[in-house]
Design an enzyme around this catalytic site. Structure first.
Site, PDB file in Angstrom:
ATOM      1  N   HIS A 118       2.384  -1.028   9.459  1.00  0.00           N
ATOM      2  CA  HIS A 118       1.831  -1.689  10.647  1.00  0.00           C
ATOM      3  C   HIS A 118       2.501  -1.086  11.886  1.00  0.00           C
ATOM      4  O   HIS A 118       3.677  -1.345  12.152  1.00  0.00           O
ATOM      5  CB  HIS A 118       2.094  -3.191  10.610  1.00  0.00           C
ATOM      6  CG  HIS A 118       1.336  -3.913   9.540  1.00  0.00           C
ATOM      7  ND1 HIS A 118      -0.041  -4.042   9.572  1.00  0.00           N
ATOM      8  CD2 HIS A 118       1.763  -4.548   8.415  1.00  0.00           C
ATOM      9  CE1 HIS A 118      -0.434  -4.735   8.509  1.00  0.00           C
ATOM     10  NE2 HIS A 118       0.633  -5.046   7.800  1.00  0.00           N
ATOM     11  N   HIS A 121      -2.762   1.708   4.438  1.00  0.00           N
ATOM     12  CA  HIS A 121      -2.356   1.135   3.158  1.00  0.00           C
ATOM     13  C   HIS A 121      -2.604   2.170   2.077  1.00  0.00           C
ATOM     14  O   HIS A 121      -3.591   2.909   2.120  1.00  0.00           O
ATOM     15  CB  HIS A 121      -3.167  -0.127   2.856  1.00  0.00           C
ATOM     16  CG  HIS A 121      -3.198  -0.492   1.396  1.00  0.00           C
ATOM     17  ND1 HIS A 121      -4.284  -0.201   0.584  1.00  0.00           N
ATOM     18  CD2 HIS A 121      -2.284  -1.093   0.603  1.00  0.00           C
ATOM     19  CE1 HIS A 121      -4.033  -0.631  -0.646  1.00  0.00           C
ATOM     20  NE2 HIS A 121      -2.831  -1.171  -0.664  1.00  0.00           N
ATOM     21  N   ASN A 162      -1.823   2.755  -2.431  1.00  0.00           N
ATOM     22  CA  ASN A 162      -1.320   2.205  -3.678  1.00  0.00           C
ATOM     23  C   ASN A 162      -1.653   3.173  -4.801  1.00  0.00           C
ATOM     24  O   ASN A 162      -2.795   3.615  -4.910  1.00  0.00           O
ATOM     25  CB  ASN A 162      -1.959   0.834  -3.937  1.00  0.00           C
ATOM     26  CG  ASN A 162      -1.404   0.168  -5.176  1.00  0.00           C
ATOM     27  OD1 ASN A 162      -1.641   0.608  -6.286  1.00  0.00           O
ATOM     28  ND2 ASN A 162      -0.693  -0.930  -4.973  1.00  0.00           N
ATOM     29  N   PHE A 163      -0.667   3.504  -5.598  1.00  0.00           N
ATOM     30  CA  PHE A 163      -0.876   4.394  -6.739  1.00  0.00           C
ATOM     31  C   PHE A 163      -0.153   3.786  -7.927  1.00  0.00           C
ATOM     32  O   PHE A 163       1.068   3.612  -7.893  1.00  0.00           O
ATOM     33  CB  PHE A 163      -0.360   5.804  -6.423  1.00  0.00           C
ATOM     34  CG  PHE A 163      -0.957   6.369  -5.165  1.00  0.00           C
ATOM     35  CD1 PHE A 163      -2.236   6.904  -5.174  1.00  0.00           C
ATOM     36  CD2 PHE A 163      -0.260   6.313  -3.968  1.00  0.00           C
ATOM     37  CE1 PHE A 163      -2.812   7.391  -4.000  1.00  0.00           C
ATOM     38  CE2 PHE A 163      -0.821   6.798  -2.797  1.00  0.00           C
ATOM     39  CZ  PHE A 163      -2.105   7.333  -2.816  1.00  0.00           C
ATOM     40  N   HIS A 219     -10.944  10.911   6.382  1.00  0.00           N
ATOM     41  CA  HIS A 219     -11.875  11.096   5.271  1.00  0.00           C
ATOM     42  C   HIS A 219     -11.931  12.549   4.799  1.00  0.00           C
ATOM     43  O   HIS A 219     -12.173  12.796   3.611  1.00  0.00           O
ATOM     44  CB  HIS A 219     -13.264  10.585   5.653  1.00  0.00           C
ATOM     45  CG  HIS A 219     -13.396   9.104   5.471  1.00  0.00           C
ATOM     46  ND1 HIS A 219     -13.752   8.538   4.264  1.00  0.00           N
ATOM     47  CD2 HIS A 219     -13.191   8.078   6.331  1.00  0.00           C
ATOM     48  CE1 HIS A 219     -13.772   7.223   4.389  1.00  0.00           C
ATOM     49  NE2 HIS A 219     -13.434   6.917   5.634  1.00  0.00           N
ATOM     50  N   GLY A 247       4.108 -13.572 -12.399  1.00  0.00           N
ATOM     51  CA  GLY A 247       5.363 -14.291 -12.546  1.00  0.00           C
ATOM     52  C   GLY A 247       6.583 -13.404 -12.647  1.00  0.00           C
ATOM     53  O   GLY A 247       7.698 -13.902 -12.792  1.00  0.00           O
ATOM     54  N   GLY A 253       6.903 -10.483 -10.484  1.00  0.00           N
ATOM     55  CA  GLY A 253       7.066  -9.732  -9.249  1.00  0.00           C
ATOM     56  C   GLY A 253       8.083 -10.393  -8.331  1.00  0.00           C
ATOM     57  O   GLY A 253       8.524 -11.521  -8.540  1.00  0.00           O
ATOM     58  N   ARG A 254       8.474  -9.671  -7.306  1.00  0.00           N
ATOM     59  CA  ARG A 254       9.410 -10.188  -6.304  1.00  0.00           C
ATOM     60  C   ARG A 254       8.598 -10.580  -5.075  1.00  0.00           C
ATOM     61  O   ARG A 254       7.935  -9.747  -4.471  1.00  0.00           O
ATOM     62  CB  ARG A 254      10.439  -9.110  -5.952  1.00  0.00           C
ATOM     63  CG  ARG A 254      11.498  -9.555  -4.971  1.00  0.00           C
ATOM     64  CD  ARG A 254      12.563  -8.460  -4.842  1.00  0.00           C
ATOM     65  NE  ARG A 254      13.603  -8.822  -3.894  1.00  0.00           N
ATOM     66  CZ  ARG A 254      13.530  -8.579  -2.579  1.00  0.00           C
ATOM     67  NH1 ARG A 254      12.453  -7.981  -2.076  1.00  0.00           N
ATOM     68  NH2 ARG A 254      14.513  -8.924  -1.782  1.00  0.00           N
TER      69      ARG A 254
END
EC number: 1.3.3.3
Length: 303
Positions: free
Chosen positions: A98, A108, A110-111, A147, A260, A262-263
């Site tokens: 951000h 953002h 994520n891999f 892109h 349940g 994860g942090r």
């Protein structure tokens, strides 16, 4: 048939986390990443690297996690009911940046890799993730650049993947209760294993390694632009949309909360630092704020 090598994926993800943090710090030396390693006796471990109150990046995080469980959570079995009851492991790098300047978009990425096991049966495995861009003010050249990098990352693996993963990104990052996209998209893929382990992994590496090439030139181009309180307030208003999507629809957030293991601080790292909700607000006709939704936040062919 190629052999599944989760440890090779883990090594790559840790290197990716480090290289992305180094690239971001180079643009904002005032905001070094704070490193927070965590380890659960049961459930897994991770490394959270968080940046805050920088001159360029107001808040961001680049997190690695490797977590385990005895049964897949509901957020996963909703799309893969055949995996119900399987033990699982998941590893990935997830990041959200951000920026402070409203003319710099939020990004953002994520891999991740999942492996689901059941006694007497072959392991089920797949990759998922991608990256997307959320501008607050629209610039054509930024969207085209983003892109183009995404398309180039897919090119060596076949012509179908960029248009396929772009559409999946447009479809996924929809704020359904608002009937609007979160941003201008990018790449999104899930349950990806069709190229076999070795080539699927190479594809994921190509996409992951293109993230900085896609994002940093945009940040560098916009980070020193002058802005007013009006621009900042609009950025905070649009950040509310980001928060809504992540808390209601984002599969990674829901998986982390439901598993349940994860942090919580790391799971909610994606939320913006300052958010503004304004009751029934509408932009001024013909304004740059109106152009964001009428010209940019619509699925379109950028390259």
């Amino acid at each position: 048939m190629s052999t599944i090598e989760p440890n090779h994926v883990k090594d790559f993800l840790l290197e990716l986390q480090s290289s992305i943090c180094t690239g971001l710090e180079a643009l904002d030396p005032s905001a070094n990443f704070q490193t927070d390693s965590w380890d659960r006796e049961k459930g897994g471990s991770g490394i959270s690297r968080v940046i805050s109150n920088g001159e360029v990046f107001e808040k961001g995080g680049v997190n690695f996690s490797h977590v385990f469980g005895d049964a897949m959570p509901a957020s996963a079995t909703a799309t893969r009911p055949d995996l119900a009851g399987r033990a699982w492991q998941a590893m990935g790098v997830s990041l959200v940046i951000h920026p402070s300047n409203p003319f710099v978009p939020t990004s953002h990425a994520n891999f991740r890799m999942f492996v689901a096991d059941k006694d007497g049966e072959e392991s089920a495995w797949w990759f998922g993730g991608g990256y997307d861009l959320t501008p607050y003010y629209g610039f054509e050249e930024d969207c085209i650049h983003w892109h183009q990098q995404a398309k180039d990352a897919c090119e060596n693996f076949g012509d179908k993947y960029y248009p396929l993963f772009k559409k999946q990104c447009d479809d996924y990052f929809q704020i359904k209760h608002r009937q609007e996209p979160r941003g201008i998209g990018g790449l999104f893929y899930d349950d990806f294993n069709e190229l076999g382990f070795d080539q699927s992994f190479e594809f994921v590496k190509s996409m992951a390694n293109s993230y900085l090439e896609a994002y940093l030139p945009i940040v560098n181009r916009r980070k020193d632009m002058a802005y007013t309180d009006h621009h900042k307030q609009f950025q905070e208003y649009r950040r509310g949309r980001y928060a809504e999507f992540n808390l209601v629809y984002d599969r990674g957030t829901l998986f982390g909360l439901q598993s349940g293991v994860g942090r919580i601080e790391s799971i909610l790292m994606s939320l913006p630092p300052v958010v503004r909700w304004i009751y029934d607000w509408h932009p001024e006709k013909g304004s740059e704020e109106e152009k964001l939704t009428t010209e940019f936040l619509k699925p379109r062919e950028w390259v």
